[in-house]
Design an enzyme around this catalytic site. Structure first.
Site, PDB file in Angstrom:
ATOM      1  N   LYS A  33       0.823  -1.216   0.000  1.00 27.33           N
ATOM      2  CA  LYS A  33       0.000   0.000   0.000  1.00 27.33           C
ATOM      3  C   LYS A  33       0.861   1.272   0.000  1.00 27.33           C
ATOM      4  O   LYS A  33       0.657   2.166  -0.830  1.00 27.33           O
ATOM      5  CB  LYS A  33      -0.915  -0.010   1.225  1.00 27.33           C
ATOM      6  CG  LYS A  33      -1.611   1.302   1.524  1.00 27.33           C
ATOM      7  CD  LYS A  33      -2.511   1.181   2.726  1.00 27.33           C
ATOM      8  CE  LYS A  33      -1.758   0.967   4.012  1.00 27.33           C
ATOM      9  NZ  LYS A  33      -1.009   2.167   4.466  1.00 27.33           N
ATOM     10  N   THR A  34       1.798   1.353   0.934  1.00 27.21           N
ATOM     11  CA  THR A  34       2.633   2.559   1.047  1.00 27.21           C
ATOM     12  C   THR A  34       3.453   2.766  -0.221  1.00 27.21           C
ATOM     13  O   THR A  34       3.608   3.896  -0.701  1.00 27.21           O
ATOM     14  CB  THR A  34       3.560   2.450   2.269  1.00 27.21           C
ATOM     15  OG1 THR A  34       2.765   2.275   3.445  1.00 27.21           O
ATOM     16  CG2 THR A  34       4.412   3.695   2.423  1.00 27.21           C
ATOM     17  N   ASP A 223      -4.559   8.049   3.228  1.00 27.05           N
ATOM     18  CA  ASP A 223      -4.097   6.722   3.657  1.00 27.05           C
ATOM     19  C   ASP A 223      -5.017   6.185   4.752  1.00 27.05           C
ATOM     20  O   ASP A 223      -5.627   6.955   5.506  1.00 27.05           O
ATOM     21  CB  ASP A 223      -2.661   6.853   4.183  1.00 27.05           C
ATOM     22  CG  ASP A 223      -2.016   5.500   4.446  1.00 27.05           C
ATOM     23  OD1 ASP A 223      -2.426   4.505   3.823  1.00 27.05           O
ATOM     24  OD2 ASP A 223      -1.106   5.442   5.292  1.00 27.05           O
ATOM     25  N   GLU A 224      -5.139   4.865   4.842  1.00 30.32           N
ATOM     26  CA  GLU A 224      -5.927   4.193   5.899  1.00 30.32           C
ATOM     27  C   GLU A 224      -7.348   4.756   5.978  1.00 30.32           C
ATOM     28  O   GLU A 224      -7.855   5.088   7.050  1.00 30.32           O
ATOM     29  CB  GLU A 224      -5.226   4.347   7.266  1.00 30.32           C
ATOM     30  CG  GLU A 224      -3.804   3.822   7.316  1.00 30.32           C
ATOM     31  CD  GLU A 224      -3.726   2.294   7.328  1.00 30.32           C
ATOM     32  OE1 GLU A 224      -4.757   1.625   7.106  1.00 30.32           O
ATOM     33  OE2 GLU A 224      -2.624   1.771   7.544  1.00 30.32           O
ATOM     34  N   GLN A 254      -9.772  -4.529   7.341  1.00 26.23           N
ATOM     35  CA  GLN A 254      -8.935  -4.178   8.481  1.00 26.23           C
ATOM     36  C   GLN A 254      -9.491  -2.968   9.245  1.00 26.23           C
ATOM     37  O   GLN A 254      -8.749  -2.264   9.926  1.00 26.23           O
ATOM     38  CB  GLN A 254      -7.506  -3.893   8.016  1.00 26.23           C
ATOM     39  CG  GLN A 254      -6.825  -5.104   7.382  1.00 26.23           C
ATOM     40  CD  GLN A 254      -5.369  -4.845   7.053  1.00 26.23           C
ATOM     41  OE1 GLN A 254      -4.505  -4.750   7.935  1.00 26.23           O
ATOM     42  NE2 GLN A 254      -5.073  -4.720   5.776  1.00 26.23           N
ATOM     43  N   ARG A 596      -0.695 -10.919  10.194  1.00 24.99           N
ATOM     44  CA  ARG A 596       0.593 -10.400  10.688  1.00 24.99           C
ATOM     45  C   ARG A 596       1.702 -11.430  10.491  1.00 24.99           C
ATOM     46  O   ARG A 596       2.887 -11.092  10.550  1.00 24.99           O
ATOM     47  CB  ARG A 596       0.522 -10.057  12.183  1.00 24.99           C
ATOM     48  CG  ARG A 596      -0.491  -9.005  12.625  1.00 24.99           C
ATOM     49  CD  ARG A 596      -0.443  -7.754  11.824  1.00 24.99           C
ATOM     50  NE  ARG A 596      -1.423  -7.787  10.745  1.00 24.99           N
ATOM     51  CZ  ARG A 596      -1.422  -6.987   9.688  1.00 24.99           C
ATOM     52  NH1 ARG A 596      -0.468  -6.090   9.552  1.00 24.99           N
ATOM     53  NH2 ARG A 596      -2.355  -7.077   8.769  1.00 24.99           N
TER      54      ARG A 596
END
Length: 679
Positions: A33-34, A223-224, A254, A596
């Protein structure tokens, strides 16, 4: 020039080249994503877009810094984005220019969390009636209620109805405190963190100002996005109303922060808010093995309110996640310790091992085992178990019962009581030293002033309740938990349920001890280890394994991950089952925990005492949803594919909607900101 086709996959390239107009990028866990966002920024800069015309909004300073550093690297240090940062930092920057339009001067102050709480306490002092039998919400509780109402853009009544029904009897007083709080802030030319957002939105009601910024920001990236609240989503919509180039990145799977007023509807309803929006999916996962992703995909497929996605692995050669039930919490902790040691012996570095849990109370047994084994750990999501204030509180009551001369313990328990200050404590201690026997303790009250008398009387209620037990450590703790101390927790803390759960966990630990002094000695040793470990700040994080709540683990990854206490009533939490859409958020939380893990994943639960004290709690309903073929299953758990009836605990979980199990039947296995630095 950047060779984008060499640096990015096809899913990411589509975002880079086709990201004009309203766009929703559904970025699955571990999908880069980043990387995608920063390359999109670099692409826009290459196309000649002025940095001043790009707005990049993140949720943390860390994320903003990381993205800016990557943009600098990609542009060889030539480009800097002046409008990149957190929602709150950009709000502050904007309001400094236009403070007068919302009733402030440009020299306004920003109150940190402690300043805000102190002011609310002053406002409440004249509104709430105090007295020995009058229980009122603390400034901490009032702050949380007001903050949630502002971030969710709702009323105090709705917040209490949703989250804190025990305070409905004082709803008018809470509203009066809020009004007084707002008045005093305005008089002091001050804003709190929530005001930064609400005043930014208020400023954008000014057509001239809104048009100026909406014209300036040709491209907006957020973002997010799944973590945005109602206010934040509305701000972005206003800023995007000229060029319509708004690209939001997030993952509805998420979305786990509704307790902070995050609204999943912002991402689920994006296409309604922005007609003709493009939808991109990043489903290539660079983090986890196929075996781990198969479990994650299987679990999240049971949620009905979502964008359907399926994570696809890049990694190969993995092993199935293991399901390893244990007899009780002690044996679960021993098993996890054994596997941690085994991993370390095989060369896995400590910082590549994480143990995740739904609530902080679930870590206590494992903390004990790690301490005894001399394995250092980094605790995320709060304080270590024996550092927590409420744990120290209840231990202090027991310390007094064991040693009436324990000055430190007396100070701790008495200073909680309203009307008792340091001077009163000193006088009480002098009177205690003159007692002939413990039975004379109630007589001390008669030698105190009025307010101190009330406080000491409340202490005696807790003391007397504790002494009605059989004087074993576990029973004394249970009596404290059922005394006026319970009222103290409910009055003082929004998370009082979690604190009570911690004390129940301490009760479980205490059941091993018959003698009070033995139990207190062991507790003191645990606390002593904690203090020593904190003092040793030179110890590198890389030399520690990680213990973390799942909420704190979001965005992180480890080679080996253990998800513990997957018990009925614990995960999903029992309270989530009574909340609107609570079960689906809990499932998303489990999905976050699973994703994770990079190479190995262990799922464990105690068959006794996992979620309901010392009861036979049984496995989490989520374990019944995983296809048996996807796990290395060491249990004998089976369940009906339509309704998972936990016969051990007597709880039946039913689907939230009829579409819940539209799958082929299978055999089932078992502040918000706190400080100015956060700007």
């Amino acid at each position: 020039m950047i060779d984008y086709s060499k640096e990015l996959n096809q899913e990411q390239l589509a975002v880079i080249y086709m990201g004009d107009g309203p766009c929703l990028v559904l970025a699955g866990a571990g999908s880069g994503k980043t990387r995608t966002v920063t390359y999109r920024v670099a692409y826009l800069l290459e196309q000649g877009i002025n940095p001043e015309n790009i707005l990049l909004v993140t949720f943390t300073n860390k994320a903003a810094k990381e993205m800016m550093e990557r943009v600098q690297q990609l542009t060889n240090g030539k480009k800097f984005l002046p409008w990149a940062g957190t929602f709150h930092s950009i709000a502050y920057k904007t309001l400094k220019r236009y403070a007068t339009l919302v009733g402030y001067t440009e020299k306004f102050s920003v109150l940190d969390s402690e300043d805000s709480r102190s002011l609310i306490k002053l406002c409440a002092k004249d509104i709430f009636i105090s007295g020995a039998d009058k229980k009122n919400p603390s400034a901490n509780v009032l702050q949380g209620i007001i903050s949630f109402a502002k971030n969710a853009d709702t009323t105090i009544e709705e917040v209490l109805d949703m989250k804190y029904p025990q305070w409905f009897s004082v709803v008018e007083q809470i509203k009066n405190v809020w009004n007084e709080y707002e008045k005093r802030k305005k008089e002091a030319n001050s804003m709190d963190f929530d005001d930064l957002l609400t005043n930014w939105l208020l400023l954008l009601q000014n057509e001239e100002v809104c048009n100026k910024f909406a014209t300036q920001f040709q491209y907006i990236m957020v973002d997010e996005y799944q973590d945005t609240n109602k206010i934040q989503a509305e701000i972005i919509k206003k800023l995007a109303n000229v060029h319509k180039n708004v690209l939001v990145v997030g993952d509805d799977a998420q979305s786990i922060y509704s307790f902070r007023a995050a609204n999943i509807e912002n991402i689920l309803n994006f296409e309604k808010q922005y007609p003709n929006a493009k939808i991109f999916k990043l489903e290539t996962n660079y983090r986890s093995t196929k075996e781990i992703l198969d479990v994650a995909n299987d679990i999240i497929s049971y949620n009905t309110k979502q964008y359907k996605k399926s994570l696809k692995p890049v990694q190969t050669g993995g092993v199935k996640p293991e399901l390893r039930p244990q007899m009780d919490q002690s044996m679960e902790a021993s098993f996890v310790l054994e596997k941690i040691i085994e991993s370390l012996e095989k060369g896995v570095t400590p910082n590549e091992i994480a143990v995740l849990f739904r609530a902080s109370a679930h870590s206590q047994m494992l903390e004990m085992e790690l301490t005894k084994a001399g394995i250092p750990y980094d605790y995320r999501g709060g304080m270590r178990f024996f550092e927590r204030a409420h744990i120290k509180d209840v231990l202090s009551y027991l310390r007094i019962a064991n040693n009436l001369s324990d000055v430190a313990a007396w100070n701790r328990v008495l200073l909680h009581e309203e009307g008792i200050g340091p001077a009163a404590v000193e006088k009480i201690l002098e009177l205690i030293n003159s007692l002939q026997n413990i039975e004379e303790l109630p007589n001390i009250k008669n030698n105190l002033g009025g307010k101190a008398q009330n406080g000491f009387e409340n202490f005696l209620k807790i003391w007397d309740e504790m002494l009605t037990s059989d004087r074993t450590p576990s029973q004394m703790l249970l009596k404290i938990l059922d005394s006026a101390y319970k009222d103290y927790l409910e009055n003082e803390y929004l998370d009082y349920k979690d604190r009570k759960a911690d004390i129940k966990q301490l009760v479980t630990f205490a059941e091993k001890y018959e003698k009070l002094e033995d139990f207190l000695a062991e507790a003191a040793l645990q606390e002593g280890f904690t203090v020593k470990n904190i003092d040793n700040q030179k110890e590198e994080i890389k030399d520690k394994i990680v213990l973390s709540t799942v909420h704190q683990a979001k965005g992180l990854e480890w080679e080996n991950v253990f998800i513990i206490n997957l018990s009925s009533g614990a995960f999903p939490s029992d309270r989530s089952l009574s909340e609107t859409e609570g079960l689906e958020e809990e499932r998303r939380l489990f999905y976050v925990a699973i994703t994770r893990a990079k190479k190995k994943l262990f799922l464990t639960y105690p068959m006794v005492g996992g979620g309901w004290g010392d009861s036979l709690s049984g496995p989490s309903m989520f374990l019944s949803e995983i296809d048996n073929d996807l796990l290395n299953d060491k249990s004998l758990v089976s369940a009906n594919p339509t309704v998972f009836n936990d016969s051990l605990s007597g709880i039946t979980y039913e689907p939230e909607e009829s579409a819940y199990y539209e799958k082929t039947p299978k055999i089932k296995p078992g502040s918000f900101l706190r400080d100015l630095d956060d700007l």
